[in-house]
Design an enzyme around this catalytic site. Structure first.
Site, PDB file in Angstrom:
ATOM      1  N   ARG A  17      13.060 -19.887 -76.781  1.00 15.57           N
ATOM      2  CA  ARG A  17      11.675 -20.344 -76.855  1.00 15.57           C
ATOM      3  C   ARG A  17      11.740 -21.761 -77.408  1.00 15.57           C
ATOM      4  NH1 ARG A  17       9.214 -15.138 -76.072  1.00 15.57           N
ATOM      5  NH2 ARG A  17      10.125 -13.552 -77.407  1.00 15.57           N
ATOM      6  N   ASP A  67       4.856 -14.996 -68.997  1.00 20.68           N
ATOM      7  CA  ASP A  67       3.645 -15.826 -68.840  1.00 20.68           C
ATOM      8  C   ASP A  67       3.763 -17.167 -69.565  1.00 20.68           C
ATOM      9  OD1 ASP A  67       3.453 -14.401 -71.276  1.00 20.68           O
ATOM     10  OD2 ASP A  67       1.291 -14.704 -71.348  1.00 20.68           O
ATOM     11  N   GLY A  68       4.391 -17.154 -70.742  1.00 20.68           N
ATOM     12  CA  GLY A  68       4.577 -18.420 -71.468  1.00 20.68           C
ATOM     13  C   GLY A  68       5.449 -19.373 -70.660  1.00 20.68           C
TER      14      GLY A  68
HETATM   15  P1  ADP Z   1       7.594 -15.609 -72.169  1.00 19.23           P
HETATM   16  O1  ADP Z   1       7.946 -16.504 -71.041  1.00 19.23           O
HETATM   17  O2  ADP Z   1       8.529 -14.453 -72.293  1.00 19.23           O
HETATM   18  O3  ADP Z   1       6.138 -15.220 -72.175  1.00 19.23           O
HETATM   19  P2  ADP Z   1       7.057 -17.440 -74.388  1.00 19.23           P
HETATM   20  O4  ADP Z   1       5.604 -17.146 -74.467  1.00 19.23           O
HETATM   21  O5  ADP Z   1       7.798 -17.529 -75.670  1.00 19.23           O
HETATM   22  O6  ADP Z   1       7.878 -16.399 -73.519  1.00 19.23           O
HETATM   23  O7  ADP Z   1       7.220 -18.809 -73.593  1.00 19.23           O
HETATM   24  C1  ADP Z   1       8.508 -19.331 -73.321  1.00 19.23           C
HETATM   25  C2  ADP Z   1       8.479 -20.833 -73.457  1.00 19.23           C
HETATM   26  O8  ADP Z   1       7.597 -21.387 -72.482  1.00 19.23           O
HETATM   27  C3  ADP Z   1       7.949 -21.366 -74.765  1.00 19.23           C
HETATM   28  O9  ADP Z   1       8.902 -21.323 -75.781  1.00 19.23           O
HETATM   29  C4  ADP Z   1       7.605 -22.796 -74.396  1.00 19.23           C
HETATM   30  O10 ADP Z   1       8.763 -23.566 -74.306  1.00 19.23           O
HETATM   31  C5  ADP Z   1       7.056 -22.601 -72.973  1.00 19.23           C
HETATM   32  N1  ADP Z   1       5.587 -22.517 -73.034  1.00 19.23           N
HETATM   33  C6  ADP Z   1       4.830 -21.476 -73.410  1.00 19.23           C
HETATM   34  N2  ADP Z   1       3.519 -21.775 -73.363  1.00 19.23           N
HETATM   35  C7  ADP Z   1       3.441 -23.066 -72.933  1.00 19.23           C
HETATM   36  C8  ADP Z   1       2.371 -23.984 -72.696  1.00 19.23           C
HETATM   37  N3  ADP Z   1       1.096 -23.631 -72.877  1.00 19.23           N
HETATM   38  N4  ADP Z   1       2.680 -25.217 -72.262  1.00 19.23           N
HETATM   39  C9  ADP Z   1       3.961 -25.598 -72.063  1.00 19.23           C
HETATM   40  N5  ADP Z   1       5.026 -24.760 -72.281  1.00 19.23           N
HETATM   41  C10 ADP Z   1       4.775 -23.524 -72.717  1.00 19.23           C
HETATM   42  O1  F6P Z   2       7.928 -10.700 -74.227  1.00 24.19           O
HETATM   43  C1  F6P Z   2       8.987  -9.829 -74.466  1.00 24.19           C
HETATM   44  C2  F6P Z   2       8.977  -9.352 -75.900  1.00 24.19           C
HETATM   45  O2  F6P Z   2      10.067  -8.460 -76.072  1.00 24.19           O
HETATM   46  C3  F6P Z   2       7.680  -8.699 -76.356  1.00 24.19           C
HETATM   47  O3  F6P Z   2       7.571  -7.366 -75.938  1.00 24.19           O
HETATM   48  C4  F6P Z   2       7.774  -8.853 -77.840  1.00 24.19           C
HETATM   49  O4  F6P Z   2       6.493  -8.903 -78.444  1.00 24.19           O
HETATM   50  C5  F6P Z   2       8.481 -10.186 -78.005  1.00 24.19           C
HETATM   51  O5  F6P Z   2       9.158 -10.446 -76.776  1.00 24.19           O
HETATM   52  C6  F6P Z   2       9.486 -10.207 -79.122  1.00 24.19           C
HETATM   53  O6  F6P Z   2       9.945 -11.520 -79.256  1.00 24.19           O
HETATM   54  P1  F6P Z   2      11.265 -11.929 -80.036  1.00 24.19           P
HETATM   55  O7  F6P Z   2      12.430 -11.579 -79.151  1.00 24.19           O
HETATM   56  O8  F6P Z   2      11.126 -13.406 -80.211  1.00 24.19           O
HETATM   57  O9  F6P Z   2      11.285 -11.167 -81.303  1.00 24.19           O
END
Ligand code: ADP
Ligand code: F6P
Length: 344
Positions: free
Chosen positions: A77, A108-109
């Site tokens: 992340r 989604d992030g």
């Molecule tokens: P996931 O993809 O599993 O949902 P995260 O929500 O941690 O995981 O998002 C992964 C990475 O995507 C973040 O650490 C960041 O680098 C990028 N990211 C998330 N949200 C945004 C955003 N609104 N704008 C730009 N990059 C983002």
């Molecule tokens: O998005 C996958 C996930 O495993 C979620 O279910 C949980 O809330 C989160 O990631 C845990 O994040 P981390 O690995 O940073 O503790």
């Protein structure tokens, strides 16, 4: 840029790792090679894109990785990626390798990050849904979800053995971030007596009194035995440990918590995840060749689809209402009793 000009693609895995990410990476690399495209992997997700941590990746590097969870190119992340100048740096790094398109495997992030990058880079971008949470709109299942449910179900089966032996209440806390898909899937697969899911809590938050009443009614109806509850993470202040303490201290119910945590992201990916990942990894490359951009490669009702990236997080796949009804009404011993005894 036309599809003919795609000679080299980048690929990265981002956010929480999911079982099947390796299988998706393998499929991307194999499909790219099949179509005469080179692949450059960026290690550690967007962090690696900013640090230009790149390496060429070929079929021989990925042939035998689909049986492993995690991701051989690492995930991360990266808070800083949300800033505009970070996306510009990433764009410059991609251009320094003459990369025409980028495949992002994540949740989604990561897709928000992909869309953000698309505002600052002229190459094409495709997402592949990799998350255990199953919380991406536009695809029936995300890569990793099937394995996570399998692991949670397996744990619930084991908990049932000891819970039954000692007539105990157990609270098993599962992941899912803000979605109840893992909770519902594992509760149904393992025959849990109760589910505490984000979607249900939003509608009508459960009180301890209502929970105690349900446990006591089930125990009255069934006599001795166990009561196993699936609790989605973040749905009870203090989680399963706090809820178990409350039930023991205030209501004298022998109760134990069990937190599954990151166990749900490891081990051998389920066949469904390996197969979905293989199909969607290839789909991503073929979407690029068809000229698609800023979409997620998904599968819906047995059809391959291309879903605009913002839809994947702005719209929501609801929980299966029929599964909820079955769990709550048909399989709920208290409700069954009510219908026959008019005790509602
Ligand atoms: P996931 O993809 O599993 O949902 P995260 O929500 O941690 O995981 O998002 C992964 C990475 O995507 C973040 O650490 C960041 O680098 C990028 N990211 C998330 N949200 C945004 C955003 N609104 N704008 C730009 N990059 C983002
Ligand atoms: O998005 C996958 C996930 O495993 C979620 O279910 C949980 O809330 C989160 O990631 C845990 O994040 P981390 O690995 O940073 O503790």
């Amino acid at each position: 840029m036309s599809s003919q000009t795609i000679k080299r693609i980048g690929v990265l895995t981002s956010g929480g790792d999911a079982p099947g990410m390796n299988a998706a990476l393998r499929a991307v690399v194999l499909a790219a090679e099949h179509y005469g495209i080179e692949t450059i992997a960026f290690r550690h997700g967007y962090q690696g894109l900013l640090e230009n941590d790149a390496m060429p990746i070929k079929a021989k590097d990925v042939l035998h990785i689909l049986q492993y969870s995690g991701t051989i190119i690492k995930s991360a992340r990266c808070q800083r990626f949300k800033e505009a100048d970070a996306a510009q740096e990433a764009a410059a790094n991609l251009d320094s390798h003459n990369i025409d398109a980028l495949v992002i495997i994540g949740g989604d992030g990561s897709f928000r990050g992909a869309d953000h990058l698309a505002n600052h880079w002229q190459g094409k971008i495709i997402g592949v849904p990799g998350t255990i949470d199953n919380d991406l709109y536009g695809t029936d299942m995300t890569i990793g979800y099937a394995t996570a449910v399998n692991i949670a179900m397996d744990a619930l089966d084991k908990i049932r053995d000891t819970a039954d032996a000692m007539d105990r209440v157990f609270i098993v806390e599962v992941m899912g971030r803000d979605a109840g898909f893992i909770g519902l899937g594992s509760a149904m697969a393992a025959g849990a007596e109760r589910m505490i899911l984000p979607e249900l809590q939003k509608e009508k938050p459960l009180t301890v009194a209502a929970l105690v009443k349900h446990i006591q009614r089930v125990q009255e109806i069934r006599g001795e035995g166990s009561y196993v509850m699936v609790l989605s993470e973040h749905q009870w202040p203090g989680g399963a440990v706090a809820l178990a303490e409350q039930l023991e201290a205030e209501h004298h119910l022998p109760c134990r918590p069990c937190l599954l945590g990151h166990i749900q992201r490891g081990g051998a990916p389920a066949p469904a995840d390996r197969i979905l990942a293989s199909e969607l990894g290839v789909h991503a490359v073929e979407l690029l060749l068809a000229g698609e951009h800023r979409v997620m490669a998904g599968k819906r009702a047995n059809e391959r689809v291309a879903v605009p990236l913002p839809d994947t997080w702005q719209k929501k796949n609801p929980l299966d209402q029929n599964l909820l009804r079955i769990q709550h009404e048909i399989f709920n011993p208290v409700k069954k009793n009510r219908r026959t005894k008019t005790d509602n």
